[in-house]
Design a protein around this motif. Structure first.
Motif, mmCIF file in Angstrom:
data_model
loop_
_atom_site.group_PDB
_atom_site.id
_atom_site.type_symbol
_atom_site.label_atom_id
_atom_site.label_comp_id
_atom_site.label_asym_id
_atom_site.label_seq_id
_atom_site.Cartn_x
_atom_site.Cartn_y
_atom_site.Cartn_z
ATOM 1 N N TRP A 272 36.550 6.362 34.101
ATOM 2 C CA TRP A 272 35.105 7.031 33.351
ATOM 3 C C TRP A 272 35.561 7.449 32.144
ATOM 4 C CZ3 TRP A 272 34.221 12.199 32.196
ATOM 5 C CH2 TRP A 272 33.047 12.806 32.152
ATOM 6 N N LYS A 273 36.407 8.447 31.363
ATOM 7 C CA LYS A 273 36.820 8.399 29.892
ATOM 8 C C LYS A 273 37.411 7.078 28.801
ATOM 9 C CE LYS A 273 39.257 12.822 30.664
ATOM 10 N NZ LYS A 273 39.198 13.844 31.048
ATOM 11 N N LYS A 274 38.157 6.543 30.104
ATOM 12 C CA LYS A 274 37.916 5.320 29.021
ATOM 13 C C LYS A 274 36.889 4.280 28.568
ATOM 14 C CE LYS A 274 40.851 1.753 30.854
ATOM 15 N NZ LYS A 274 42.174 1.158 30.590
ATOM 16 N N TRP A 278 34.837 4.077 25.150
ATOM 17 C CA TRP A 278 34.587 2.790 24.228
ATOM 18 C C TRP A 278 33.221 2.471 23.624
ATOM 19 C CZ3 TRP A 278 37.238 -1.007 28.530
ATOM 20 C CH2 TRP A 278 38.627 -1.304 28.541
ATOM 21 N N VAL A 279 32.088 3.449 24.838
ATOM 22 C CA VAL A 279 30.745 3.072 24.775
ATOM 23 C C VAL A 279 30.245 4.682 23.339
ATOM 24 C CG1 VAL A 279 28.232 3.958 25.358
ATOM 25 C CG2 VAL A 279 29.494 2.729 26.977
ATOM 26 N N TYR A 280 30.941 5.001 23.156
ATOM 27 C CA TYR A 280 30.963 6.211 22.467
ATOM 28 C C TYR A 280 30.902 5.485 21.018
ATOM 29 C CZ TYR A 280 30.395 9.522 25.626
ATOM 30 O OH TYR A 280 29.999 10.148 26.480
ATOM 31 N N ALA A 281 32.516 4.974 20.554
ATOM 32 C CA ALA A 281 32.577 4.073 19.681
ATOM 33 C C ALA A 281 31.818 3.213 18.397
ATOM 34 C CB ALA A 281 33.985 3.567 19.818
ATOM 35 N N GLY A 282 30.813 1.729 19.835
ATOM 36 C CA GLY A 282 30.045 1.477 19.723
ATOM 37 C C GLY A 282 29.074 1.926 19.184
ATOM 38 N N PHE A 283 28.598 3.193 19.800
ATOM 39 C CA PHE A 283 27.741 3.610 19.606
ATOM 40 C C PHE A 283 27.773 4.600 17.625
ATOM 41 C CE2 PHE A 283 25.930 5.701 23.812
ATOM 42 C CZ PHE A 283 25.391 3.779 23.946
#
Length: 616
Positions: A272-274, A278-283
């Motif tokens: 879940w953290k991984k 990824w999502v946060y980096a994209g956001f």
RNA sequence: GGUCCCGUAGCUCAGUUGGAUAGAGCAUCUGCCUUCUAAGCAGACGGUCACAGGUUCGAGUCCUGUCGGGAUCACCA
């Protein structure tokens, strides 16, 4: 010096002196004079006929005379059909310009010491940001900037829905089908990468469901549960959620994963953290490109258990009540609403419970007195209820809550639907408008002698200006139709049109600097052109407009203002030469005027997140 | 069905809180660059402000009703 207030004050005194009736200055109806009449501001005299037994024209004449003799700023007046048009002396406007043309922070208000929070963006973590988020982010960021300009200390936050079944679907699909692929190994932007697995899950699930529908179980379920005359297609469309929960293997696995996450299973939490990482980096990339940043992120995984304490407090104070089954309720019937549940019978929180706790947490974190939530209008009812409950709890910030509700963004073809693949992706959208700006720029060739980096920076500003302005100019409350081909327009009522006014001024100022511009000569410029007065009048009204946009949480006012100012300047620029003005005095005056127009355009556009290029 | 929001030019939108003959842009047509950036300026065309009542000196704006569109009315978030 406040021109409008002075007129209102004097007019109120005049009414008292002439007609023996006390009126408040703010009750004097003062509007800008329409273009077809002579004058700057107009007083509507009809209201006075209620207590003065004279014709509107006679009242206008008397009041006009009074103002002309008592207020030096009033040069003349005329009365047309009950409208008293006031002509101000040119020195009022030239004096105003001399006073403010060099003021870099003109339009921005002094700090009022109040702290306000703006919550916006607030995405789920299973998919990349789309057009709906873009409207949200633009509204939120603009509102934050406008509030800052109006003197508030602003805290930007978002609450990220990082938990729940949706992200588990992405996690499961990645686990089963990726073969260990990563954003790095595939070269796909990381939030899109995660979104792709969400789509993959849905695809596999639909396949599984379709196959199941051919089997015996499906047949008997259909026969047992169908409504009168319902076709299998219709039935199975409605049955999808039940299938997910009761029959689907994928559904079972996803739910299993959610339970596993909730029980804190280390492996699941790591996955879940991984994926959220990824999502946060994209956001972050997308948010940086749009130009939004936040002071603090709240995560639902950390807040979803909050609020229970507040419910206990409310229970103790008798504001809430407990039913026999143990569930806790609030009665909102006194404010025209229903009963709302606050705690389930098993004692767990619901959505609103979490928001109660989060509100309190934010107050404890920042000591804010006001909170604005930028959330789509489908949640109107929720926020109404939330605010009422916080008021019942007498939370210290409960008088300053505002739901900045905005309408749906529709496409010309109708509503965006992920199933039909019509969702407009935020990254794609920005790339598209920038590409359009690049094409336009190359055609014009005005940037040819700049470095590629400088050109690209300008092209980005132009493209984003088109996109942002196109969205922000619409009143938030209304739903809007977003036509992608119109959003890349660079002409007419657009962001680039306003940038172009700024660029023209900067170009003139650069040339003036080369020539060495005469400063003091402007004082001798006595008779102003109508268009010059119009521009100054517009500049004069800017601070009030900022205050209004802040009070109403409405960035579209700023967009409209900037457009009107740019439009007035384009016309002025077309009709009057600046560097080759009739006299040195006129030239100096117009340079100051242009400089201030550029300054205000930049400030105003900055408030809606649009940067100005020096050339274009 | 209850509640809330919306309805303004062919299209996209304004309309300063009740003021004068309802405004922009796009689209279509027509003019204006050897002159400060034409991503500009000017003109033409385009309206029963959804409809019907009401309030008043005055209504796109306020009230009531009708029609049309959207949202929402979960021990979901």
């Amino acid at each position: 010096m406040d021109i409008i207030k002075n007129i209102q004050q004097a007019a109120a005194e005049g009414v008292t002196a002439l007609f023996g009736q006390a009126v408040q200055p703010q009750d004097i109806a003062l509007t800008p004079t329409r273009k077809e009449f002579a004058g700057d501001y107009t007083i509507v005299v009809f209201p006075f006929t209620k207590f003065v037994k004279k014709s509107p024209d006679a009242i206008g004449q008397e009041l006009g005379e009074y103002l002309k003799t008592h207020l030096p700023a009033v040069a003349d007046f005329n009365v047309v059909k009950g409208f008293l048009n006031i002509v101000l002396s040119d020195t009022v406007w030239s004096g105003f310009l001399e006073e403010h043309f060099a003021q870099a922070d003109y339009g921005r208000h002094a700090s009022n010491g109040e702290k306000v929070m703006v919550e916006y963006c607030s995405p789920n973590t299973n998919k990349p940001l789309h057009l709906g988020h873009v409207r949200n982010i633009l509204l939120g960021e603009s509102t934050a900037r406008i509030l800052e300009a109006a003197g508030y200390d602003v805290v930007r936050v978002q609450i990220i829905n990082d938990r729940g079944i949706a992200i588990c679907k992405s996690m499961l699909a990645w686990q089963k089908f990726s073969g260990g692929a990563t954003p790095e190994s595939t070269g796909i932007k990381s939030d899109h990468f995660v979104g792709d697995y969400y789509v993959e899950f849905e695809k596999r699930f639909r396949e599984e469901y379709a196959e199941w529908q051919q089997g015996e179980t499906a047949g008997s379920v259909y026969e047992a549960q169908k409504k009168e005359g319902q076709s299998p297609e219709q039935f199975f469309k409605d049955y999808k959620d039940k299938y997910f929960n009761e029959h689907s293997a994928l559904g079972r696995e996803a739910s299993e994963m959610l339970r596993s996450w909730e029980s804190g299973d280390p492996e699941t939490v790591a996955l879940w953290k991984k994926m959220n990482g990824w999502v946060y980096a994209g956001f972050e990339e997308t948010l940086a490109a749009i130009g939004a940043s936040f002071d603090k992120y709240y995560y639902e995984s950390e807040t979803y258990l909050l609020g229970k304490g507040m419910v206990e407090k409310g229970l103790a104070e008798g504001v809430f009540h407990k039913k026999d089954d143990g569930s806790v309720w609030v009665n909102l019937e006194d404010v025209g609403m229903d009963q709302k549940v606050l705690l389930r019978r098993d004692g767990t929180s619901v959505y609103i419970t979490q928001d109660l706790g989060t509100a309190r947490l934010r107050y404890d974190d920042f000591g804010i007195s006001r909170m604005a939530y930028v959330v789509a209008d489908e949640q109107n009812y929720h926020f109404q209820a939330l605010f009422e409950v916080l008021k019942k709890l007498q939370e210290p910030y409960s008088g300053g809550l505002y739901h900045l509700a905005y309408g749906m963004v529709n496409l010309p073809s109708g509503r965006m639907k992920s199933r039909e693949g019509t969702v407009v992706d935020a990254d794609d959208l920005m790339a598209e408008v920038i590409a359009e700006a690049r094409a336009g720029s190359q055609e014009r060739g005005a940037l040819a002698d700049l470095s590629p980096e400088e050109q690209e920076s300008i092209v980005r500003r132009i493209g984003l200006a088109a996109l942002k302005f196109h969205i922000i100019k619409v009143t938030p409350r209304k739903s809007m139709v977003f036509d992608p081909t119109e959003s890349v327009d660079l002409q007419g009522q657009t962001g680039p049109y306003i940038q172009n006014a700024y660029v023209r001024i900067r170009s003139v100022l650069r040339k003036a600097e080369e020539d060495g511009m005469g400063g003091s000569a402007s004082q001798e410029y006595a008779v102003l052109q109508e268009q010059e007065k119009e521009l100054i009048r517009s500049l004069y009204e800017f601070p009030d407009l900022v205050a209004r946009a802040a009070a109403e949480y409405d960035p579209s006012h700023i967009a409209g203002y900037a457009y009107n100012l740019a439009k007035a300047f384009h016309k002025f620029y077309h009709d009057h030469s600046i560097l080759r003005a009739e006299s040195e005095a006129a030239k100096a005056f117009r340079l100051k005027l242009s400089r201030m127009v550029a300054q205000v355009l930049q400030t105003a556009m900055g408030m809606i997140g649009i940067e100005m290029p020096e050339k274009m």
